[in-house]
Scaffold this active site. Structure first.
Site, mmCIF file in Angstrom:
data_model
loop_
_atom_site.group_PDB
_atom_site.id
_atom_site.type_symbol
_atom_site.label_atom_id
_atom_site.label_comp_id
_atom_site.label_asym_id
_atom_site.label_seq_id
_atom_site.Cartn_x
_atom_site.Cartn_y
_atom_site.Cartn_z
ATOM 1 N N GLY A 272 -9.400 5.307 1.969
ATOM 2 C CA GLY A 272 -10.116 5.953 3.066
ATOM 3 C C GLY A 272 -11.546 5.474 3.186
ATOM 4 O O GLY A 272 -12.478 6.266 3.272
ATOM 5 N N ASN B 207 -8.667 0.631 7.082
ATOM 6 C CA ASN B 207 -7.672 0.415 8.131
ATOM 7 C C ASN B 207 -8.114 1.067 9.438
ATOM 8 O O ASN B 207 -8.186 0.427 10.475
ATOM 9 C CB ASN B 207 -6.306 0.958 7.707
ATOM 10 C CG ASN B 207 -5.207 0.644 8.706
ATOM 11 O OD1 ASN B 207 -5.262 -0.366 9.392
ATOM 12 N ND2 ASN B 207 -4.215 1.507 8.805
ATOM 13 N N THR B 208 -8.423 2.361 9.376
ATOM 14 C CA THR B 208 -8.733 3.127 10.588
ATOM 15 C C THR B 208 -9.867 2.500 11.390
ATOM 16 O O THR B 208 -9.807 2.428 12.626
ATOM 17 C CB THR B 208 -9.096 4.576 10.219
ATOM 18 O OG1 THR B 208 -8.021 5.144 9.468
ATOM 19 C CG2 THR B 208 -9.351 5.411 11.461
ATOM 20 N N ASP C 165 0.847 -1.194 0.000
ATOM 21 C CA ASP C 165 0.000 0.000 0.000
ATOM 22 C C ASP C 165 0.887 1.249 0.000
ATOM 23 O O ASP C 165 1.760 1.397 0.849
ATOM 24 C CB ASP C 165 -0.892 -0.025 1.248
ATOM 25 C CG ASP C 165 -2.027 0.976 1.189
ATOM 26 O OD1 ASP C 165 -2.410 1.385 0.081
ATOM 27 O OD2 ASP C 165 -2.534 1.338 2.273
ATOM 28 N N HIS C 166 0.673 2.125 -0.965
ATOM 29 C CA HIS C 166 1.426 3.388 -1.068
ATOM 30 C C HIS C 166 2.933 3.157 -1.136
ATOM 31 O O HIS C 166 3.702 3.720 -0.353
ATOM 32 C CB HIS C 166 1.069 4.336 0.086
ATOM 33 C CG HIS C 166 -0.310 4.884 -0.008
ATOM 34 N ND1 HIS C 166 -0.627 5.972 -0.799
ATOM 35 C CD2 HIS C 166 -1.467 4.480 0.564
ATOM 36 C CE1 HIS C 166 -1.928 6.208 -0.702
ATOM 37 N NE2 HIS C 166 -2.458 5.315 0.110
ATOM 38 N N HIS D 26 -7.613 9.540 4.267
ATOM 39 C CA HIS D 26 -7.063 8.524 5.166
ATOM 40 C C HIS D 26 -7.360 8.962 6.591
ATOM 41 O O HIS D 26 -7.121 10.104 6.959
ATOM 42 C CB HIS D 26 -5.553 8.389 4.972
ATOM 43 C CG HIS D 26 -5.165 7.902 3.615
ATOM 44 N ND1 HIS D 26 -4.325 8.604 2.772
ATOM 45 C CD2 HIS D 26 -5.503 6.765 2.950
ATOM 46 C CE1 HIS D 26 -4.153 7.914 1.650
ATOM 47 N NE2 HIS D 26 -4.857 6.801 1.736
#
Length: 287
Positions: A212, A235-236, A85-86, A183
């Site tokens: 996000g 994720n968060t 990721d990224h 994000h």
């Protein structure tokens, strides 16, 4: 089942009108919860690994070995991709590919368009030689990812004509245009650029990616899927859910010191959250 790239699973999702979740790992409990949820739901799944998370876990090779051994232990039968990721550079993408990642994202969104295209082309050439899928990004998605912070003033919507050019000239397998998602937690209501999303999908024809995914209302998720979004990153929401359970368990039992006694329940909460997202995205029973 062996690890797979994202290409087939995302093309299938696009064709059948659902999205596959990318769920990022942070420690062992995330690996366990995500794989358990995917098998129970019979859902394809993408395990997202940031460079920071990989470093925390011991490196790209450790991540791949851990996923493979857990899949063997759990007798996993559903399609699983391990995705960088990224990715910050060609070198990091190459490192992940050679470690056994089946998919990488090269994030050149901070670069001028020509430089983003040139960097992405280089990654695609290497990745496709190894059967690895590639995701690219254009525009800047707000919020924080690892140590990268993009504030509201720096966030930028992707321009559809530039998206078309990047996808055509690079041959990426999926594409993440910045269209108003962030994000981390949202400040206020999400405001996704659906008109632009539809135009980008019509121009490029590739599966789109929504970064996000935490905090976006279900109606907006469903609309994004209808407009070509086939991959949604989360994720968060898992991090918040896990932290809440850990705090509750330790508040109730302040003398507790065995990490299995508070991380175990938090793993179950991550699994519950992932299952909920798989059902929301429509990927359950699509393996």
């Amino acid at each position: 089942m062996p690890l797979v790239s994202m290409t087939e699973m995302l093309n299938k999702a696009n064709k059948e009108g659902y999205a596959v979740g990318q769920f990022n790992i942070n420690n062992l409990e995330y690996f366990q919860a995500i794989l358990q949820a995917a098998e129970e739901e019979q859902s394809p799944v993408i395990i997202g690994v940031s460079e920071g998370a990989a470093k925390y876990c011991g490196g790209f090779n450790v991540v791949v070995a851990l996923v493979k051994e857990l899949m063997n232990s759990y007798k996993t039968t559903v399609p699983v991709a391990i995705h960088l990721d990224h990715g910050s550079s060609f070198e990091k993408c190459a490192e992940a590919i050679h470690a056994g990642f089946t998919s990488v994202m090269i994030d050149g969104s901070h670069l001028p368009l020509d430089e983003n295209i040139a960097l992405t082309q280089k990654v695609v050439e290497l990745a496709h030689l190894h059967g690895v899928s590639v995701e690219a990004e254009l525009g800047r998605i707000g919020g924080q990812e690892d140590d990268i912070i993009v504030d509201d003033a720096e966030a930028a919507y992707a321009i559809p004509s530039e998206c078309d050019r990047l996808v055509r000239e690079t041959g990426v397998d999926c594409f993440a245009p910045a269209l108003g998602s962030v994000h981390g937690p949202y400040k206020g209501e999400p405001n996704l650029g659906f008109d632009r999303m539809e135009e980008v999908q019509q121009l490029t024809g590739v599966p789109l990616v929504l970064h996000g995914g935490t905090g976006i209302p279900t109606k907006d998720i469903q609309r994004a899927i209808s407009l070509g979004t086939a991959k949604i990153n989360v994720n968060t929401e898992n991090q918040i859910a896990q932290a809440k359970v850990v705090r509750e368990v330790l508040a109730e039992k302040p003398d507790l010191y065995d990490p299995r006694k508070y991380l175990g329940p938090s793993r179950d909460k991550i699994k519950e959250t992932v299952i909920g997202k798989m059902r929301e995205f429509g990927s359950s029973k699509k393996a």
